[in-house]
Design a protein around this motif. Structure first.
Motif, PDB file in Angstrom:
ATOM      1  N   SER A   5      39.074  44.709  18.867  1.00  0.00           N
ATOM      2  CA  SER A   5      39.376  45.575  17.725  1.00  0.00           C
ATOM      3  C   SER A   5      38.107  46.025  17.010  1.00  0.00           C
ATOM      4  O   SER A   5      38.008  47.174  16.575  1.00  0.00           O
ATOM      5  CB  SER A   5      40.317  44.863  16.754  1.00  0.00           C
ATOM      6  OG  SER A   5      39.751  43.640  16.299  1.00  0.00           O
ATOM      7  N   THR A   9      35.777  51.452  16.885  1.00  0.00           N
ATOM      8  CA  THR A   9      35.072  52.581  16.274  1.00  0.00           C
ATOM      9  C   THR A   9      33.911  53.046  17.153  1.00  0.00           C
ATOM     10  O   THR A   9      33.733  54.254  17.384  1.00  0.00           O
ATOM     11  CB  THR A   9      34.560  52.205  14.877  1.00  0.00           C
ATOM     12  OG1 THR A   9      35.669  51.859  14.044  1.00  0.00           O
ATOM     13  CG2 THR A   9      33.811  53.362  14.238  1.00  0.00           C
ATOM     14  N   LEU A  28      47.564  43.734   9.449  1.00  0.00           N
ATOM     15  CA  LEU A  28      46.499  44.520   8.822  1.00  0.00           C
ATOM     16  C   LEU A  28      45.581  45.132   9.880  1.00  0.00           C
ATOM     17  O   LEU A  28      45.283  46.329   9.844  1.00  0.00           O
ATOM     18  CB  LEU A  28      45.691  43.657   7.855  1.00  0.00           C
ATOM     19  CG  LEU A  28      44.499  44.369   7.195  1.00  0.00           C
ATOM     20  CD1 LEU A  28      44.977  45.464   6.254  1.00  0.00           C
ATOM     21  CD2 LEU A  28      43.608  43.371   6.450  1.00  0.00           C
ATOM     22  N   ILE A  29      45.128  44.316  10.826  1.00  0.00           N
ATOM     23  CA  ILE A  29      44.175  44.795  11.824  1.00  0.00           C
ATOM     24  C   ILE A  29      44.840  45.777  12.781  1.00  0.00           C
ATOM     25  O   ILE A  29      44.237  46.800  13.164  1.00  0.00           O
ATOM     26  CB  ILE A  29      43.544  43.616  12.591  1.00  0.00           C
ATOM     27  CG1 ILE A  29      42.773  42.720  11.616  1.00  0.00           C
ATOM     28  CG2 ILE A  29      42.601  44.124  13.678  1.00  0.00           C
ATOM     29  CD1 ILE A  29      42.132  41.514  12.252  1.00  0.00           C
ATOM     30  N   GLN A  31      47.319  47.774  12.091  1.00  0.00           N
ATOM     31  CA  GLN A  31      47.467  49.021  11.344  1.00  0.00           C
ATOM     32  C   GLN A  31      46.143  49.772  11.265  1.00  0.00           C
ATOM     33  O   GLN A  31      46.100  51.002  11.435  1.00  0.00           O
ATOM     34  CB  GLN A  31      47.985  48.731   9.931  1.00  0.00           C
ATOM     35  CG  GLN A  31      49.452  48.348   9.874  1.00  0.00           C
ATOM     36  CD  GLN A  31      49.899  48.029   8.464  1.00  0.00           C
ATOM     37  OE1 GLN A  31      49.090  47.786   7.569  1.00  0.00           O
ATOM     38  NE2 GLN A  31      51.203  48.018   8.248  1.00  0.00           N
ATOM     39  N   GLU A  32      45.076  49.049  11.016  1.00  0.00           N
ATOM     40  CA  GLU A  32      43.773  49.694  10.886  1.00  0.00           C
ATOM     41  C   GLU A  32      43.289  50.250  12.224  1.00  0.00           C
ATOM     42  O   GLU A  32      42.639  51.303  12.269  1.00  0.00           O
ATOM     43  CB  GLU A  32      42.762  48.720  10.293  1.00  0.00           C
ATOM     44  CG  GLU A  32      43.042  48.405   8.837  1.00  0.00           C
ATOM     45  CD  GLU A  32      42.032  47.474   8.207  1.00  0.00           C
ATOM     46  OE1 GLU A  32      41.973  47.418   6.967  1.00  0.00           O
ATOM     47  OE2 GLU A  32      41.297  46.786   8.951  1.00  0.00           O
ATOM     48  N   CYS A  33      43.597  49.566  13.317  1.00  0.00           N
ATOM     49  CA  CYS A  33      43.250  50.101  14.638  1.00  0.00           C
ATOM     50  C   CYS A  33      43.992  51.408  14.891  1.00  0.00           C
ATOM     51  O   CYS A  33      43.401  52.392  15.369  1.00  0.00           O
ATOM     52  CB  CYS A  33      43.593  49.081  15.726  1.00  0.00           C
ATOM     53  SG  CYS A  33      42.461  47.682  15.843  1.00  0.00           S
ATOM     54  N   ASP A  35      45.171  53.415  12.600  1.00  0.00           N
ATOM     55  CA  ASP A  35      44.617  54.415  11.680  1.00  0.00           C
ATOM     56  C   ASP A  35      43.300  54.983  12.219  1.00  0.00           C
ATOM     57  O   ASP A  35      43.032  56.188  12.093  1.00  0.00           O
ATOM     58  CB  ASP A  35      44.384  53.794  10.301  1.00  0.00           C
ATOM     59  CG  ASP A  35      45.667  53.624   9.519  1.00  0.00           C
ATOM     60  OD1 ASP A  35      46.666  54.280   9.864  1.00  0.00           O
ATOM     61  OD2 ASP A  35      45.682  52.822   8.559  1.00  0.00           O
ATOM     62  N   THR A  36      42.477  54.115  12.789  1.00  0.00           N
ATOM     63  CA  THR A  36      41.190  54.559  13.339  1.00  0.00           C
ATOM     64  C   THR A  36      41.399  55.573  14.463  1.00  0.00           C
ATOM     65  O   THR A  36      40.698  56.594  14.533  1.00  0.00           O
ATOM     66  CB  THR A  36      40.389  53.348  13.865  1.00  0.00           C
ATOM     67  OG1 THR A  36      40.128  52.447  12.784  1.00  0.00           O
ATOM     68  CG2 THR A  36      39.066  53.788  14.470  1.00  0.00           C
ATOM     69  N   GLN A  39      42.644  58.899  12.908  1.00  0.00           N
ATOM     70  CA  GLN A  39      41.555  59.622  12.254  1.00  0.00           C
ATOM     71  C   GLN A  39      40.646  60.290  13.283  1.00  0.00           C
ATOM     72  O   GLN A  39      40.222  61.436  13.097  1.00  0.00           O
ATOM     73  CB  GLN A  39      40.756  58.659  11.374  1.00  0.00           C
ATOM     74  CG  GLN A  39      41.517  58.166  10.154  1.00  0.00           C
ATOM     75  CD  GLN A  39      40.831  56.991   9.475  1.00  0.00           C
ATOM     76  OE1 GLN A  39      39.716  56.604   9.852  1.00  0.00           O
ATOM     77  NE2 GLN A  39      41.498  56.400   8.496  1.00  0.00           N
ATOM     78  N   ARG A 153      34.300  42.106   4.347  1.00  0.00           N
ATOM     79  CA  ARG A 153      35.265  43.026   3.746  1.00  0.00           C
ATOM     80  C   ARG A 153      34.841  43.397   2.329  1.00  0.00           C
ATOM     81  O   ARG A 153      34.955  44.552   1.903  1.00  0.00           O
ATOM     82  CB  ARG A 153      36.638  42.353   3.721  1.00  0.00           C
ATOM     83  CG  ARG A 153      37.806  43.292   3.566  1.00  0.00           C
ATOM     84  CD  ARG A 153      38.221  43.816   4.901  1.00  0.00           C
ATOM     85  NE  ARG A 153      39.392  44.660   4.790  1.00  0.00           N
ATOM     86  CZ  ARG A 153      39.949  45.271   5.807  1.00  0.00           C
ATOM     87  NH1 ARG A 153      39.445  45.129   7.011  1.00  0.00           N
ATOM     88  NH2 ARG A 153      41.011  46.033   5.647  1.00  0.00           N
ATOM     89  N   ASP A 181      43.283  41.275   1.835  1.00  0.00           N
ATOM     90  CA  ASP A 181      42.891  42.654   1.557  1.00  0.00           C
ATOM     91  C   ASP A 181      43.386  43.102   0.182  1.00  0.00           C
ATOM     92  O   ASP A 181      42.666  43.781  -0.566  1.00  0.00           O
ATOM     93  CB  ASP A 181      43.447  43.568   2.643  1.00  0.00           C
ATOM     94  CG  ASP A 181      42.956  45.002   2.512  1.00  0.00           C
ATOM     95  OD1 ASP A 181      41.733  45.209   2.580  1.00  0.00           O
ATOM     96  OD2 ASP A 181      43.786  45.898   2.343  1.00  0.00           O
TER      97      ASP A 181
END
Length: 340
Positions: A5, A9, A28-29, A31-33, A35-36, A39, A153, A181
Motif C-alpha cells: 500500500s 503512490t 482506513l488504508i 479507502q485511501e488506496c 482514493d489514490t 485521484q 501521520r 486518524d
C-alpha cells in the motif's frame, strides 16, 4: 504484480495499469488506496466513474457490459467493482476473468474486497488480476509499528508530537486506524501550532464525546447490555453515522466468529486470540464473550447485521434502529431468539 500500500503512490507516478485489486480489513488504508487510484485517474483525464456493488442478486454481465460500453463522453472511465465480503463462485470468477482477458487499459478496473485468505489469494480470478494489473494486500499495523505510523501521520499534517503523546494516543486507539486518524484530525484543530504533549492528548481525549462506538463494543463484550444500549441511543441521538457504527460492530463480530470456529476445532484460546491480533488489554473481553457465544450464535448475529445493513440502505422495510438495538443486546449476552 504485487505491491504494498505504501508503494502505490510511487507506482502510479510511473504507470497506470488496467486493473487493481485492493483487499484487506483495514478500512482506513483500503479507502485511501482507492482514493489514490481515483485521484490519479482524474489526473489522467479519466473523469467518469461507474460503481458496481456486488451482492447476491448482482448480474455479472453488468461488468462485461461496462467494459465494452463507451464512456458518456467517449473517453476512458474508471469501473469500481465493490465485492465487499461477497463470495466469488465459479460463475463470478469466470466473468471477471473474461473481462480481464479483454482489458487493454481503455478503462480502468478497481476491485475492492475484504480480507482474502490464502486459498482465495491463489484463486484464478485473483491470479488474473495479478497478471493484468496489480494486487494490493492491506495488512493491519502491528502494535510495535503503530507509534511510528501515528508519528508519520501527524508530521504529514504539520503536527509535532513527543513520544509520550504518541504512545498515549496509540494506547487509546488500540490499533484502530480510523479512530487514530480521527483523533489526529481533532488534535490538529485543538492544538493549532502547539507541540503535542501527553497532556494535550489527554485533554483532547477528555473533551471527546461521552460515548464512542469502540466503548459501546467493549461494553457489549463485557456483557453489560443496559449500558451498551444507552451508549447506542446516545450515539444515534448525537447524529452518529449508523452505517459506520454497524461496520465497526460487524467487524468485531466477524473476528469473534472466526475465533469461535477455531476454538471449536480445538485451537487454544491464547493462540487463537494472538492469531486474530486481539490486543492484550482486550483479551479478557474476548474470552468472556467466547464463553457466552458460540460460532452458531455469532453466525446469527452476522446474519442480523446483514439485515440491518439492508434496512439502513432502504433495501428493506425493517426498522434499522430496532434491529441494531437487538444486535447490541444479543452481543452483550442476551439469549438469542429462535428467529431473528
Amino acid at each position: 504484480m504485487r505491491i504494498r500500500s505504501e508503494q502505490l503512490t510511487g507506482h502510479l507516478s510511473k504507470q497506470l495499469l488496467p486493473a487493481y485489486l485492493i483487499t484487506g480489513d483495514e478500512l482506513l488504508i483500503t479507502q485511501e488506496c482507492c482514493d489514490t487510484i481515483r485521484q490519479h485517474c482524474r489526473k489522467e483525464g479519466i473523469s467518469e466513474r461507474e460503481v458496481l456493488n456486488v451482492d447476491r442478486s448482482f448480474d455479472w454481465a453488468q461488468l462485461l457490459d461496462s467494459g465494452q460500453s463507451m464512456s458518456l463522453f467517449g473517453d476512458r472511465k474508471l469501473i469500481e467493482l465493490r465485492i465487499g465480503d461477497s463470495k466469488m463462485d465459479q460463475k463470478s470468477s469466470a466473468a471477471l476473468q473474461e473481462y480481464l482477458g479483454h482489458a487493454d487499459g481503455s478503462n480502468i478496473l478497481l476491485v475492492s474486497c475484504g480480507k482474502l485468505d490464502s486459498r482465495s489469494m491463489n484463486s484464478k480470478w485473483v491470479k488474473a488480476l495479478d497478471a493484468a494489473g496489480a494486487v494490493i494486500q492491506v495488512w493491519p499495523i502491528e502494535r510495535q509499528h503503530l507509534d511510528n505510523w501515528i508519528m508519520q501521520r501527524m508530521r504529514k499534517i504539520g503536527l509535532n508530537a513527543d513520544s509520550d503523546a504518541v504512545q498515549l494516543l496509540a494506547d487509546r486507539v488500540e490499533g484502530n486506524l480510523l479512530a487514530a486518524d480521527q483523533e489526529i484530525s481533532k488534535l490538529k484543530i485543538l492544538a493549532g501550532e502547539r507541540s503535542i504533549t501527553a497532556d494535550v492528548v489527554a485533554n483532547a481525549v477528555a473533551s471527546s464525546a461521552r460515548y464512542d462506538v469502540f466503548k459501546l463494543i467493549d461494553t457489549a463484550l463485557a456483557g453489560n447490555a443496559g449500558n451498551a444500549l444507552q451508549m447506542l441511543n446516545s450515539l444515534q441521538a448525537e447524529g452518529g453515522e449508523d452505517i459506520a457504527m454497524l461496520g465497526a460492530v460487524t467487524r468485531e463480530i466477524r473476528t469473534l466468529y472466526q475465533c469461535a470456529q477455531q476454538l471449536e476445532q480445538g485451537g487454544g484460546i491464547d493462540r487463537v486470540l494472538d492469531g486474530a491480533r486481539v490486543w492484550d488489554k482486550r483479551k479478557s473481553l474476548y474470552k468472556n464473550t467466547l464463553r457466552r457465544l458460540k460460532s452458531a450464535q455469532l453466525g446469527k448475529l452476522l446474519q442480523l447485521a446483514t439485515r440491518i445493513d439492508a434496512a439502513q440502505k432502504g433495501q428493506s422495510k425493517e426498522n434499522a434502529s430496532i434491529l441494531f438495538a437487538n444486535l447490541v443486546s444479543l452481543l452483550a449476552g442476551q439469549k438469542l431468539a429462535e428467529k431473528l
